[in-house]
Design an enzyme around this catalytic site. Structure first.
Site, PDB file in Angstrom:
ATOM      1  N   ASN A  43      16.486 -67.514 -99.157  1.00 11.90           N
ATOM      2  CA  ASN A  43      15.853 -66.446 -99.893  1.00 11.90           C
ATOM      3  C   ASN A  43      14.392 -66.837-100.041  1.00 11.90           C
ATOM      4  O   ASN A  43      14.076 -67.755-100.743  1.00 11.90           O
ATOM      5  CB  ASN A  43      16.607 -66.348-101.214  1.00 11.90           C
ATOM      6  CG  ASN A  43      15.765 -65.789-102.299  1.00 11.90           C
ATOM      7  OD1 ASN A  43      14.701 -65.246-102.055  1.00 11.90           O
ATOM      8  ND2 ASN A  43      16.220 -65.937-103.516  1.00 11.90           N
TER       9      ASN A  43
ATOM     10  N   GLU B 108     -10.873 -54.504-113.497  1.00  9.34           N
ATOM     11  CA  GLU B 108     -10.205 -55.409-114.426  1.00  9.34           C
ATOM     12  C   GLU B 108     -11.141 -55.740-115.566  1.00  9.34           C
ATOM     13  O   GLU B 108     -12.330 -55.901-115.381  1.00  9.34           O
ATOM     14  CB  GLU B 108      -9.674 -56.669-113.731  1.00  9.34           C
ATOM     15  CG  GLU B 108     -10.658 -57.678-113.267  1.00  9.34           C
ATOM     16  CD  GLU B 108      -9.936 -58.940-112.758  1.00  9.34           C
ATOM     17  OE1 GLU B 108      -9.080 -59.487-113.472  1.00  9.34           O
ATOM     18  OE2 GLU B 108     -10.254 -59.373-111.648  1.00  9.34           O
TER      19      GLU B 108
ATOM     20  N   CYS C  33     -27.835 -47.235-107.727  1.00  7.66           N
ATOM     21  CA  CYS C  33     -27.905 -48.539-107.051  1.00  7.66           C
ATOM     22  C   CYS C  33     -28.844 -48.474-105.847  1.00  7.66           C
ATOM     23  O   CYS C  33     -28.838 -47.503-105.109  1.00  7.66           O
ATOM     24  CB  CYS C  33     -26.493 -48.913-106.600  1.00  7.66           C
ATOM     25  SG  CYS C  33     -26.412 -50.196-105.367  1.00  7.66           S
TER      26      CYS C  33
ATOM     27  N   CYS D 120     -25.980 -58.573-107.076  1.00 12.31           N
ATOM     28  CA  CYS D 120     -25.077 -58.323-108.215  1.00 12.31           C
ATOM     29  C   CYS D 120     -24.636 -59.622-108.882  1.00 12.31           C
ATOM     30  O   CYS D 120     -24.492 -59.684-110.101  1.00 12.31           O
ATOM     31  CB  CYS D 120     -23.814 -57.599-107.768  1.00 12.31           C
ATOM     32  SG  CYS D 120     -24.079 -56.267-106.624  1.00 12.31           S
TER      33      CYS D 120
ATOM     34  N   CYS E 233     -29.885 -57.416-111.425  1.00 12.67           N
ATOM     35  CA  CYS E 233     -30.003 -56.124-110.750  1.00 12.67           C
ATOM     36  C   CYS E 233     -31.257 -55.371-111.231  1.00 12.67           C
ATOM     37  O   CYS E 233     -31.405 -55.126-112.425  1.00 12.67           O
ATOM     38  CB  CYS E 233     -28.768 -55.286-111.028  1.00 12.67           C
ATOM     39  SG  CYS E 233     -28.873 -53.619-110.397  1.00 12.67           S
TER      40      CYS E 233
END
Length: 1627
Positions: free
Chosen positions: A342, A1009, A1242, A1248, A1253
């Protein structure tokens, strides 16, 4: 979600009958079961059955067994799983076929395995019955074909039921069998009767020639009526053959004789037309395998033998298969002949190639000179499990014990292992010896094995499959991946534990002994004096000093750099960064240059290769935090005969890494025992380029062949020369290494020598990985090292160091740094594919090729996937030459050219995102000018060929219609999404502007995230003149705008994932991989973690945040299904999407994801953007979305799964044309990432990752953010223009709506456009259609969210008292029974509370006590006010994502074992928790409190990797812990009790410091938590500690990360605040 058809009533009763039948265990039985998670659809099916037929939904049902993934073979796998290539000619004369990746990735699967064994070796029918019941209970983890009736495979292995067979013999008038001299074969024969007779004749003739007597054939009685339709079509004729072996006496010789016969039969039948239809499930005197393409419930009904009371056995191994594709085969069911497997072998291609190379060297006296008759030992068309099985079978039949065979094939991570090095040095010697003999079969695996006398189980080095075991008073040992699979009387249990990483357990049936891990290994290791052999024969390469002066003058260096294709970017951005910093350079944005084959610039050969990476079916691993399981060690020299352990086999040279400097290469070249041979790699073009490269390669291979035949054990392929000659360009070293490697494999010589590359053309981690992946054992990058020396000696560098602008490094240090950066980069590349060992990666070809033609691939990279064809040898020769001539032409500049591959520059390589494009776009969206947008479109139309879709155009058989008839732009824009850009990587302004724009048009933005600020969830009502006090930093707002992201992302770091975040999402996205760096976790540089970002992420400002490469709750496809279940549980209204990255084999992965109940699958191209990522990851991993989408759409459609999921695609989308091409290839929704950022302002400065920036789009600095130019309206305008463009194109093609063209690849054709480098591109794969889905794209998009079916939480929520308590914030007390089919319990209740009150607002109390064994994810996403108690035990992921409340797990009161020694909760508990408290009376598994942000926990012991990636909270462990504690722990505190002084070597001290608990506030915190633990769990360990506090306090260690050093808990110096201010944070 479309439910599968229901089984008939009789089967239905069987399901429930099977579920309610308790598994009875005879005295002295060992029942072992390994399982994973549950499959959704069949789970739902069962509940649906209960609902429709009113069958009791009583929860007393036995928990059904589940399955884990084992990779299974290709669709066109032949029936015979070990086919010989070619006829039965002498094997050494046959051309060995190199293993093809296509065969390997075509199918993967998951499965459930287990075994039962009687320790008294007493055979009974009960054991077989129990195995079948257990197997039947795994049904919902097996897969079914589209007819819902043909299972993917189920089977059992037992000892031979002689009583049953004697009874049959008696009926036939035969004498009873002589058990000690009879072999029984279980045979699948051809379906056609005439062919079957032919096959039987071949079998009988072979046995007769071998001197065996065929006693008889027995037709196996079966019930065909219950076989599914698909399975029936391929069902073989199943018979048993009985043969007598009179000439042998002992069991081993009899088994060997039967093995030889089987191999001879396979060889004789391979040339027959029916050859693929003959297969031996088993042929043995000890064991027999009954298996088939059946659902596990019907295995026992299909084979009448299994129902007979006469069928008795002392043990049984059982297995249920689940394949992600739907064309399983009868022979591929398991168990195999030795193993039930497995997992997934990640290095299978290399393992097969090496096994093949070994064939000529295998010798052992036990074969009596017949070795040539038992070849080959592997079969690329079979599954990885079948191949591992045949390797194990060879070792065992050659006299090894099963335990030894598995220790050789699947070794544990024995380096830096405190226990082994101190107590069992001989085990380390064993592993060290075999490391040079056999490359590990690497990947997540749980293996059960038996040869009839031994039964056992072992786990892979990473422990990526759970396994728990316990033993009862009546001498029953039981092992399972989950607890609660059987009703157990807890008072009879005497021990509970778990198999940890690399552990083994084995049962000797004849003497009834159970051996645990180290006993087994010590016994095997002491069989030979391995340590002595190593000491006498193994030579270690001594590290040589780096050169301290340059070898060439700067002009000679420049000429070489030009000739070998270096660009100034390679030198300045890659080599010099590595030399200065000792790590790979970080960059940002994505890879927006053309694929090497489409480019008009010359590229190195390496650029045609993309690294493969693991996603879903097996996990990436973590080189940063879990590097202890990884190793770059490699042995050079001849590999001996693996069948015979002998001292001379150890005569090799050991390298600690594959990166050599000049001195080390010299040392190797002067090693007399290696007899090294240097082969120069240059080709001659005096007679022209045509054919010269291919001819020279042929000669090079012949020279290598001759050298090895003359005894050389080391081939050094070198492009080093004193003078470069214009007419002798160097062969690209990768081509030379690949060709020699393949040639030696095909001639059976590869095992006799190692290949080392001595090359100028290798300086980046990707290039090292390519060379090693295609066969080099080590590389000496002489020009890269020379470049480091030149850089250090240059006046510019000297001045920078002198002025303090750069840290000072010596010339040696610079080279050491370079080498260090390469090594850590290599570890990362291995880890992306889930591979731990460089020795297994070597030759494993973990790459895909984009742009090389068949002749090149077949010569040097045979077996790798190259879907689009490409360059021929001559075209490749010309490209190589174009670099070489630069070194000799007069007008070449005096400095290196900048090709512009990384940074955009005028005159350099074309970049998709270039300044001109962004200016045109800004003009169009800011002025709302259609004519300006038309100029932007024209710019895109005139660009050079940049991506695969640029080679396609539309054709239509319809006449154009007017645009007015086409669906509206407002309807089309709803299919648009923006990319998952995290708040942190980009500024708050950009993030919110994009979200507002998408909400205005009804599209979807993505949170990325890092959570989301709750202030963004409410519509704005206070806007005046475009400004709102709620979001004061934005302009261009309107009343009614909301800044929420419709899609909220759950990534591996779980930053910002709280219950409230989850319930406020329209869709939840699980980010498995991202295009710019698949197989790696996200990273946010510390300077971008502002106070605001840190608050949202529950972390510390200024501390860099790194997400783990794998999701720690997704190690397999069924784990992903569990996370999808969890998310559907907490927010039943949100669709769940899974984000994958394009690579070959993605279709199979997507099938599994779809079966796992995902609503949406997103395919990202390799060209996606990123805020920060290593350059080599941006450039060299992942594939184009066009290929990924085509494969996914095709596979899902073929498997009947396309209607169940929305397909979304993203990666470099810029216009309506892109949208239309994606639609024609099958996508329903379209993602724009970088372009959405450009539209909001941008300027593609590509910095970045620096936080600088210039327009405040990707910076957290206040002063830069103030410059942010964008307004939501700009992005709205852009998407409306794209939609209008789509409408215009649809009108031209004659279609009224997007629905009409989705999946219509027939509308595409190749453009008449030539690519500069080659005329041999093949786009047929992109254009091959598979028919349309049964319902329209709109209908698919409008489907309801897939459900989890009826769950325990629904019952609880419908309880009026609980409902009232939630509604009116009251207190309620409840006690409920729980079974492990109840998963993610409390998750849905938490979602309801969070939706109403947020993460902290609930003032009521839900006090719920559960009794029993809880399923996975128990107590996930708890909110404050939920006090949950479990009396019993739990599985993996307890307290996942909990945000508050209290969780207590304690065993039942009357137990026969000692609670603090027992494992009571599973792996990965508290993953991503953001609050609350958990008290566990007993031990936890691996990775306890991984990524814990704020929760407090007390537990009485843990496995490996405790407190990994913790950023806050507090963990107290009152017992032993495993290895690698606190890896990556940047916040929070841990208190560990160390009673026997063994803790320190187990702590990963990279970040945390270890101290005694001296601060009074810390002592107080510790004591308060233990007091609470004792009060809530009644822990005896805890109360002993409190009673003898002064004795125990000095035995605790406190682990303190730098961010906590000045807190009152950790620092004595901190002014002591009044003690009364410190109280328990109670919920």
């Amino acid at each position: 979600m479309a439910l599968q058809a229901l089984p008939s009533m009789s089967k239905l009763l069987h399901i429930n009958g099977g579920l309610h039948k308790p598994i009875s265990l005879n005295d002295g039985v060992l029942l072992v079961d390994f399982i994973g998670l549950r499959s959704k659809s069949s789970k739902q099916q069962q509940r649906e059955i209960r609902r429709r037929f009113g069958v009791s939904s009583s929860r007393t049902s036995l928990r059904c067994f589940s399955v884990n993934r084992a990779a299974l073979p290709s669709i066109d796998a032949v029936l015979d799983v070990e086919r010989v290539n070619g006829s039965s000619a002498e094997p050494d004369s046959r051309q060995r076929q190199v293993i093809n990746l296509e065969d390997i990735i075509a199918e993967r699967g998951a499965c459930g395995v287990g075994f039962i064994a009687n320790l008294n070796n007493k055979e009974s029918h009960q054991i077989v019955k129990d195995a079948l019941v257990a197997l039947g209970c795994m049904e919902h983890r097996g897969g079914c074909s589209a007819d819902n009736d043909s299972g993917d495979g189920a089977g059992v292995m037992t000892s031979i039921p002689w009583e049953l067979f004697d009874t049959w013999a008696n009926e036939q008038g035969l004498a009873p069998f002589d058990k000690s001299h009879t072999g029984v074969g279980m045979v699948f024969l051809p379906r056609d009767n005439a062919l079957m007779e032919d096959a039987k004749n071949v079998i009988i003739n072979t046995f007769t020639q071998e001197g065996l007597e065929v006693v008889g054939w027995r037709s196996v009685p079966t019930n065909v009526s219950i076989v599914g339709k698909f399975a029936k079509e391929t069902m073989p004729n199943i018979q048993q053959i009985f043969v007598r072996i009179t000439k042998e006496e002992n069991v081993e010789d009899i088994e060997r004789e039967l093995y030889i016969c089987r191999k001879l039969i396979e060889r004789a039948s391979s040339s027959e037309p029916w050859g693929s239809e003959l297969y031996f499930c088993s042929l043995s005197n000890q064991t027999i395998v009954y298996k088939g393409m059946l659902r596990s419930q019907v295995l026992g009904m299909f084979y009448y033998d299994l129902q007979s009371e006469l069928y008795k056995s002392p043990f049984a191994i059982y297995h249920r298969r689940y394949s992600t594709n739907t064309s399983p085969r009868w022979p591929l069911a398991q168990p195999m002949r030795f193993l039930g497997h497995n997992g997934e072998i990640n290095t299978i291609q290399g393992n097969l190639n090496w096994m093949q190379s070994r064939e000529s060297s295998l010798k052992s006296p036990v074969w009596r000179g017949r070795e040539s008759e038992i070849r080959p030992f592997g079969n690329p068309k079979a599954s990885d499990s079948a191949n591992l099985d045949s390797a194990a079978e060879l070792l065992i039949r050659s006299g090894r014990s099963p335990e030894e065979a598995l220790m050789i094939l699947v070794p544990e991570a024995y380096k830096n292992h405190p226990t082994l090095s101190i107590k069992y040095p001989e085990v380390i010697d064993f592993y060290d010896y075999y490391k040079g003999q056999m490359e590990a079969w690497d990947g997540p695996a749980l293996l059960l094995f038996s040869d009839g006398k031994t039964v056992g189980a072992c786990l892979d080095r990473n422990g990526l499959r759970p396994a728990r075991y316990w033993r009862t008073k009546d001498n029953v040992v039981y092992v399972a991946s989950e607890v609660g699979v059987l009703p157990m009387d807890e008072s009879k249990v005497t021990m509970k534990g778990r198999l940890g990483p690399g552990m083994m357990i084995s049962v000797n049936l004849p003497n009834g002994q159970v051996f645990e891990n180290t006993e087994v290994k010590k016994r095997v290791a002491l069989a030979n004096p391995y340590g002595k052999w190593l000491k006498e024969n193994l030579r270690s390469l001594k590290p040589a000093n780096f050169l301290s002066a340059a070898v060439f003058d700067s002009e000679a260096i420049l000429r070489r750099q030009q000739a070998f294709g270096y660009s100034s970017e390679d030198v300045q951005m890659v080599i010099e960064t590595m030399a200065a910093q000792g790590k790979e350079p970080t960059f940002c944005m994505g890879d927006d240059i053309p694929l090497a084959v489409l480019s008009q610039k010359a590229h190195m050969l390496y650029d045609y290769f993309k690294q493969r990476f693991a996603q879903v079916t097996n996990p990436a691993i973590d080189p940063l935090r879990e590097g202890l399981v990884m190793s770059l060690e490699v042995n050079l020299g001849k590999r001996g005969n693996i069948l015979e352990a002998a001292p001379e086999n150890a005569s090799q040279v050991f390298l600690s890494s594959p990166v050599l400097n000049e001195g080390e290469l010299e040392a190797l070249l002067s090693d007399p025992m290696l007899k090294p041979k240097v082969l120069p790699a240059f080709f001659d073009i005096r007679k022209g380029v045509e054919g010269s490269l291919q001819r020279t390669l042929q000669k090079l291979c012949e020279a290598a062949d001759e050298a090895v035949r003359n005894g050389s054990q080391l081939l050094v392929l070198s492009d080093r020369s004193d003078e470069l000659e214009p007419t002798r360009p160097a062969i690209p070293i990768l081509l030379a290494v690949g060709a020699v490697h393949q040639h030696l494999i095909q001639n059976g010589l590869r095992i006799s020598a190692s290949i080392v590359a001595d090359t100028a053309q290798c300086f980046s981690t990707h290039q090292f990985a390519c060379l090693i992946g295609y066969g080099a054992s080590a590389v000496c990058p002489y020009l890269a090292l020379e470049t480091c020396r030149q850089w250090r000696l240059s006046s510019k560098t000297v001045n920078l160091m002198r002025n303090g602008k750069m840290p000072t490094v010596t010339i040696e240090q610079a080279q050491k740094n370079f080498s260090k950066a390469v090594k850590s980069g290599l570890l990362k590349i291995l880890s992306k594919m889930g591979i731990s060992l460089l020795s297994s990666y070597c030759g494993a070809q973990i790459f895909e090729i984009y742009g090389l033609g068949k002749d090149v691939v077949d010569t040097a990279f045979c077996g790798s996937v190259s879907k689009i064809g490409g360059l021929t040898f001559d075209e490749l020769g010309r490209e190589t030459l174009s670099f070489w001539v630069k070194a000799f032409s007069q007008d070449t500049a005096k400095r290196l050219e900048n090709f512009g591959f990384i940074q955009f520059r005028p005159g350099g390589e074309y970049h998709g995102n270039n300044p001109e494009m962004s200016k045109l776009l800004h003009k169009a969206v800011r002025q709302r000018s259609e004519s300006a947008y038309a100029v932007y479109q024209q710019h895109l139309a005139n660009r050079p060929v940049n991506v695969l879709r640029d080679l396609l155009e539309f054709k239509s058989d319809r006449s154009p219609i007017s645009v007015g008839k086409v669906e509206s732009a407002t309807s089309i824009v709803q299919r648009f999404c923006t990319g998952g850009m995290s708040l942190g990587a980009i500024s708050r302004e950009t993030h919110e502007a994009i979200a507002i724009a998408m909400n205005r048009i009804g599209g979807k933005s993505n949170s990325g995230e890092g959570g989301e600020d709750p202030i963004r969830w409410r519509p704005l009502t206070d806007v005046v003149d475009g400004y709102s006090p709620t979001l004061p930093h934005l302009k261009g707002l309107q009343n009614g705008d909301t800044a929420t992201s419709a899609i909220k992302q759950v990534a591996s770091g779980r930053f910002g994932v709280t219950p409230t975040f989850l319930v406020n999402a329209d869709q939840l996205e699980i980010k498995i991989a991202q295009g710019a760096k698949p197989g790696e976790g996200g990273q946010l540089p510390g300077k971008k973690v502002s106070a605001y970002i840190a608050r949202l992420r529950n972390s510390k400002p200024g501390v860099p945040l790194i997400s783990p490469p794998p999701h720690h709750d997704i190690y397999s496809i069924e784990d992903l299904a569990q996370l999808i279940f969890d998310l559907h549980q907490v927010n039943p209204r949100a669709k769940v999407s899974v984000k994958l990255v394009a690579e070959a084999g993605i279709g199979t992965v997507a099938s599994g994801v779809s079966k796992g109940n995902a609503d949406i699958i997103q395919i990202s191209g390799h060209d996606g953007g990123t805020g920060a990522s290593p350059i080599s990851s941006i450039k060299h991993a992942g594939g184009p979305w066009e290929l990924g989408l085509a494969e996914t759409h095709k596979t899902l459609t073929e498997n009947g799964l396309r209607e169940r999921v929305i397909l979304r695609v993203d990666g470099g989308f810029k216009s309506g044309v892109d949208v239309l091409v994606a639609a024609a290839m099958g996508a329903d929704e379209y993602g724009f990432g970088s372009l959405a950022m450009i539209a909001t302002g941008c300027v593609m400065a590509r910095i970045c990752h620096t936080n600088n920036c210039p327009v405040g789009v990707a910076s957290q600095r206040e002063e830069l953010r103030a410059r942010f130019p964008g307004v939501p309206g700009d992005l709205v305008n852009f998407f409306l223009y794209v939609a209008e463009e789509v409408r215009g194109l649809l009108a031209q093609l004659g279609f009224e709506k997007l629905d009409d063209i989705i999946g219509r690849t027939d509308l595409l054709r190749p453009r008449d456009i030539s690519v500069m480098k080659t005329q041999h591109l093949d786009l047929s794969y992109l254009l091959s259609g598979v028919g349309l889905s049964k319902i329209s794209s709109t209908a698919i998009r409008k489907q309801d969210v897939h459900t989890n079916g009826p769950v325990r939480d629904d019952t609880l929520l419908s309880d009026p008292e609980i409902a009232d308590a939630i509604e009116n914030e009251k207190v309620v007390n409840k006690t409920v029974k729980i079974y492990n089919v109840d998963r993610a319990v409390c998750g849905r209740i938490a979602g309801v509370v969070a939706k109403k009150y947020g993460d902290t607002g609930f003032a009521g109390q839900l006090n719920i006590t559960f009794l029993g064994s809880a399923g996975q994810s128990f107590g996930c996403f708890l909110t404050p006010g939920m006090n949950i108690r479990l009396v019993g035990e739990a599985n993996d992921y307890v307290g996942k994502g909990m945000a508050g409340g209290e969780l207590v797990v304690t065993p039942v009161t009357d137990v026969g074992f000692c609670p603090e020694d027992a494992t009571i909760v599973g792996n990965t508990c508290l993953y991503g928790a953001t609050g609350g408290q958990i008290f566990v009376r007993g031990k936890a598994g691996e990775r306890f409190a991984v990524r814990n942000s704020l929760a407090e926990a007390v537990v009485e012991g843990t496995g490996d990797h405790c407190c990994e990636y913790m950023t806050g909270g507090c963990v107290v462990v009152l017992g032993k812990v495993g290895r690698n504690v606190a890896a990556g722990m940047t916040g929070g505190l841990a208190y560990l009790l160390d009673e026997d002084d063994t803790l320190l070597p187990k702590v990963n001290q990279e970040i945390v410091k270890i101290q005694r608990v001296t601060a009074p506030v810390g002592q107080m915190q510790l004591k308060n938590l233990i007091e609470a633990h004792v009060e809530k769990t009644g822990s005896t360990k805890g109360s002993t500690i409190l009673k003898e506090w002064d004795t125990y306090l000095p035995l605790f260690w406190q682990l303190v990360p730098p961010s906590e050093e000045d807190t009152p808990e950790a620092s004595v110096a901190y002014e002591q605040k009044a003690a009364n201010q410190v109280s328990l944070q109670s919920a």
